[in-house]
Design an enzyme around this catalytic site. Sequence first.
Site, mmCIF file in Angstrom:
data_model
loop_
_atom_site.group_PDB
_atom_site.id
_atom_site.type_symbol
_atom_site.label_atom_id
_atom_site.label_comp_id
_atom_site.label_asym_id
_atom_site.label_seq_id
_atom_site.Cartn_x
_atom_site.Cartn_y
_atom_site.Cartn_z
ATOM 1 N N ASN A 111 5.628 -1.084 3.317
ATOM 2 C CA ASN A 111 4.833 -0.523 4.409
ATOM 3 C C ASN A 111 5.688 -0.349 5.660
ATOM 4 O O ASN A 111 5.520 0.608 6.419
ATOM 5 C CB ASN A 111 3.649 -1.440 4.722
ATOM 6 N N HIS A 134 -1.974 -1.186 -5.809
ATOM 7 C CA HIS A 134 -1.470 -2.519 -6.117
ATOM 8 C C HIS A 134 -2.661 -3.388 -6.484
ATOM 9 O O HIS A 134 -3.817 -2.971 -6.360
ATOM 10 C CB HIS A 134 -0.725 -3.136 -4.920
ATOM 11 N N ASP A 159 -4.217 6.070 6.738
ATOM 12 C CA ASP A 159 -3.294 7.202 6.874
ATOM 13 C C ASP A 159 -2.243 7.202 5.777
ATOM 14 O O ASP A 159 -1.929 8.241 5.197
ATOM 15 C CB ASP A 159 -2.645 7.211 8.266
ATOM 16 N N THR A 179 0.803 -1.220 0.000
ATOM 17 C CA THR A 179 0.000 0.000 0.000
ATOM 18 C C THR A 179 0.837 1.272 0.000
ATOM 19 O O THR A 179 0.587 2.196 -0.784
ATOM 20 C CB THR A 179 -0.947 -0.007 1.210
#
Length: 557
Positions: free
Chosen positions: A108, A344, A170, A87
């Site tokens: 991440n 993705h 976030d 992400t």
Amino acid sequence: MLKKVAAALLLASAAPALAQAPAAAPAPAPTSTSTIPPKLIVAISVDQFSADLFSEYRQYYVGGLKRLTEQGIVFPRGYQSHAATETCPGHSTILTGSRPSRTGIIANNWFDLGAARADKSIYCAEDESQPGSSSGNYVASPVHLKVPTLGGRMKNANPATRVVSIAGKDRAAIMMGGPNADQVWWLGGPNGYVSYRGVATPPLVAKVNEVLAERLAQPNPGFELPPQCAARDFPVKAGNMTVGTGRFAREAGDFKGFRVSPEQDAMTLAFAAAAVETMALGRQAQTDILSIGLSATDYIGHTYGTEGTESCIQVDRLDRELGAFFDRLDKDGLDYVVMLTADHGGHDLPERHRLNAMPMEQRVDMALTPKALSAAIAEKTGITGKKLIWGDGPAGDLYFDPSLTTAQRARVEAATLALLRAHRQVQTVFTKAEIAATPSPSGPPESWSLLQEARASFDPQRSGDLLLLLKPRVMSIPEQAVMGYVATHGSPWDTDRRVPILFWRKGLAHFEQPLGVETVDILPTLAALIHLPVPKNEIDGRCLDLVAGDGDSCPAQ
């Protein structure tokens, strides 16, 4: 749902906006040959919206996705071209024009074994220098993003530009908004949308959170099953979970049920629509930019997989909510351009694949987890008393203990490479030196080697000592770890790399280009529409011509 929630949020429009701005009459809609910049850029990322998922339901679209695919410019073979299809890296490419090797967002989470704190894992959107921040309970920040976003470049060119980023996660809001955004908000939990530490909650956000609380307090009986989902309605057992037949029914107050459902995206879109109204985005002389991160598809893909009723219902609801959102913008008379893509792709759970003609699908061996690897290498080398290998999972970057002597490190590396390269589920392992020596990739992303994909994710300060890549059709969640998530992404294979890239603006003629392009091409493409110069040596992408036939929306090369 968006229409009902948005109606409630409009009650806040009389209150002070997020940032007060005098309204101006919207510009007339452009023609396909117009050189007039749009007044508002709407950049949408649908988390885990793979090219496969996009095409699977394409014939059933009736709302916003129908508009984008039938009236817009369609690149069905877009690529998050790097190997680390997660992400944070994916979102870092969308509005920077740069691959993770340039953005610095390689995963991440990565490891800094020299960090002063006990927790050596670094979350991509935290500021670990802040007191009390840890990878699990972090102080959110864009500090790790090394390059400017499109909004940042727009603000540098014209400080009057408003840059707003709203998302379910976030890291989506932060990576698309960048460090210079005026407003950055994400769904922080049952109490609603939050921003950076110390940011006061303006009236609109307070109203959004009030409406969210009201909706959360009500049970949801679930969604009706669209006809196209009927063939997917059968149970699949994965570990201690059974998935495949869900309708998203939830009890009152069940925030997890809300977050892992179409309700989340509808709320985020309603928030975005209300922000357009209260900030008068797109109604001034300059162009504004609104980034929207829709996160529910990813939560649903992880929790239920991508091929059951759950993902089918989600795509149907997403399409309809996007349609309602675009209708709101049309009603306001805004001259806006939409870009929609994904951070993705994704891969369905092996248990369902095995039921559907793919008996070779499997889950990763627990022996490939960093903990098991470290123990095995300690036994082989006789080096004890240290955690030899650090990593975030049974694939991706692996880090060696920095306290090893040169001789010990050589032994550990040799033993690890031998063990991994002999494993039946491992496709390849690259050393840091191999990746660093590889030129930055160029050419069609569909033709890249695994080493080139790895190079596109490589940062010499943040990347590991080894990069472990699993074979295709090996799910990186072990059988023993199926406890909440049944499926994931993160591989270098096209199931996880390929995403749709869609553009729409009133007056632009529809066309479809089936050849491969990259998400890093989005920034220069949008920048060209607003006549914003971007030095080529500062990005990895190229401008995509959005004018069908004769004419060119890109600057002269």
